[in-house]
Design a protein around this motif. Structure first.
Motif, PDB file in Angstrom:
ATOM      1  N   THR A  17       0.841  -1.203   0.000  1.00 41.61           N
ATOM      2  CA  THR A  17       0.000   0.000   0.000  1.00 41.61           C
ATOM      3  C   THR A  17       0.874   1.250   0.000  1.00 41.61           C
ATOM      4  O   THR A  17       1.839   1.317   0.754  1.00 41.61           O
ATOM      5  CB  THR A  17      -0.884   0.020   1.266  1.00 41.61           C
ATOM      6  N   CYS A  24      -3.128   3.513  -2.882  1.00 41.24           N
ATOM      7  CA  CYS A  24      -2.968   2.491  -3.919  1.00 41.24           C
ATOM      8  C   CYS A  24      -2.462   1.187  -3.318  1.00 41.24           C
ATOM      9  O   CYS A  24      -1.664   1.184  -2.383  1.00 41.24           O
ATOM     10  CB  CYS A  24      -1.952   2.951  -4.959  1.00 41.24           C
ATOM     11  N   ASP A  25      -2.960   0.100  -3.905  1.00 37.90           N
ATOM     12  CA  ASP A  25      -2.403  -1.222  -3.624  1.00 37.90           C
ATOM     13  C   ASP A  25      -1.838  -1.702  -4.956  1.00 37.90           C
ATOM     14  O   ASP A  25      -2.601  -2.062  -5.853  1.00 37.90           O
ATOM     15  CB  ASP A  25      -3.492  -2.163  -3.119  1.00 37.90           C
ATOM     16  N   GLN A  26      -0.534  -1.668  -5.073  1.00 45.58           N
ATOM     17  CA  GLN A  26       0.127  -1.879  -6.368  1.00 45.58           C
ATOM     18  C   GLN A  26      -0.490  -0.919  -7.400  1.00 45.58           C
ATOM     19  O   GLN A  26      -0.430   0.270  -7.181  1.00 45.58           O
ATOM     20  CB  GLN A  26       0.052  -3.347  -6.742  1.00 45.58           C
ATOM     21  N   TYR A  63     -12.683  -2.828  -1.038  1.00 45.79           N
ATOM     22  CA  TYR A  63     -11.357  -3.066  -0.433  1.00 45.79           C
ATOM     23  C   TYR A  63     -11.348  -2.872   1.079  1.00 45.79           C
ATOM     24  O   TYR A  63     -10.291  -2.921   1.701  1.00 45.79           O
ATOM     25  CB  TYR A  63     -10.331  -2.127  -1.082  1.00 45.79           C
ATOM     26  N   LYS A  69      -9.438  -4.894   4.859  1.00 42.30           N
ATOM     27  CA  LYS A  69      -8.225  -5.619   4.479  1.00 42.30           C
ATOM     28  C   LYS A  69      -6.959  -4.923   4.997  1.00 42.30           C
ATOM     29  O   LYS A  69      -5.854  -5.236   4.556  1.00 42.30           O
ATOM     30  CB  LYS A  69      -8.144  -5.734   2.957  1.00 42.30           C
ATOM     31  N   PHE A 123      -6.161  -1.702   4.560  1.00 46.72           N
ATOM     32  CA  PHE A 123      -5.639  -0.611   3.720  1.00 46.72           C
ATOM     33  C   PHE A 123      -5.662   0.738   4.443  1.00 46.72           C
ATOM     34  O   PHE A 123      -4.738   1.542   4.288  1.00 46.72           O
ATOM     35  CB  PHE A 123      -6.417  -0.516   2.407  1.00 46.72           C
ATOM     36  N   GLN A 183      -2.744   0.836   6.917  1.00 50.86           N
ATOM     37  CA  GLN A 183      -1.454   0.963   6.221  1.00 50.86           C
ATOM     38  C   GLN A 183      -1.286   2.359   5.617  1.00 50.86           C
ATOM     39  O   GLN A 183      -0.190   2.930   5.663  1.00 50.86           O
ATOM     40  CB  GLN A 183      -1.356  -0.088   5.114  1.00 50.86           C
TER      41      GLN A 183
END
Ligand SMILES: CC(C)(COP(=O)(O)OP(=O)(O)OC[C@H]1O[C@@H](n2cnc3c(N)ncnc32)[C@H](O)[C@@H]1OP(=O)(O)O)[C@@H](O)C(=O)NCCC(=O)NCCS
Length: 155
Positions: free
Chosen positions: A2, A48-50, A86, A89, A91, A94
């Motif tokens: 993240t 962002c996640d990737q 999302y 999880k 996010f 993080q």
């Protein structure tokens, strides 16, 4: 992994499609209204996640102009959310952790990070507390959906 990133015009098409659950909408409002708040001083960021955009927030460098409990050395965190697909999880946790390091380098003139969270929004309040925000024990009555806790984190 993240990470947070400044939102630019190339992200608009994907950001406009981000959504929270219907029962959460009163806590952040509509995406079009959120984006209309953004300008040179109220800066949009993506989480962002990737390569996926999973969330969004605004950093308000002039928070004290619209929130009378804040001072000029307070930065505002506004409209923080994770897309409904999302959530749950990790996010948000993080992103808030990554934000700490980012603010130290990019917003070093600010001494505190402030936010308001609706008194009915228990999940978000707990999330912020886990990320190191403290409840100021003062309520802000200026929100559109009822009283809000004022939460503070020293930078
Ligand atoms: C609040 C929000 C940002 C949390 O995002 P998330 O990515 O799902 O949160 P995380 O998975 O990182 O969870 C962090 C902590 O928040 C709390 N939490 C998150 N979702 C929760 C839920 N549905 N119920 C209770 N607690 C919850 C938990 O304590 C969790 O810690 P844990 O995983 O150790 O149990 C997200 O639910 C959201 O976008 N809500 C709608 C918009 C909103 O209300 N924004 C806040 C405006 S002030």
């Amino acid at each position: 992994m993240t990470h947070i990133e400044k939102m630019t015009t190339k992200h608009v098409g994907r950001v406009i499609d981000l959504k929270v659950l219907p029962e959460q909408q009163r806590f952040v409002g509509k995406m079009t209204d959120i984006l209309s708040l953004a300008n040179a001083q109220v800066r949009p960021y993506i989480i962002c996640d990737q390569d996926e955009i999973v969330g969004f927030f605004l950093l308000d460098t002039v928070f004290s102009q619209t929130h009378d409990f804040a001072g000029t050395h307070d930065l505002g965190l506004r409209k923080f959310f994770i897309d409904q697909a999302y959530q749950g999880k990790g996010f948000a946790s993080q992103a808030l952790q990554g934000l700490d390091d980012y603010l130290v380098t990019e917003y070093s003139r600010y001494k505190r990070l402030l936010l308001t969270v609706n008194c009915l929004n228990t999940a978000a309040k707990v999330c912020y507390e886990k990320a190191g925000f403290k409840d100021s024990q003062t309520l802000y009555e200026g929100g559109p959906s009822g009283p809000q806790h004022i939460m503070i984190k020293s930078l």
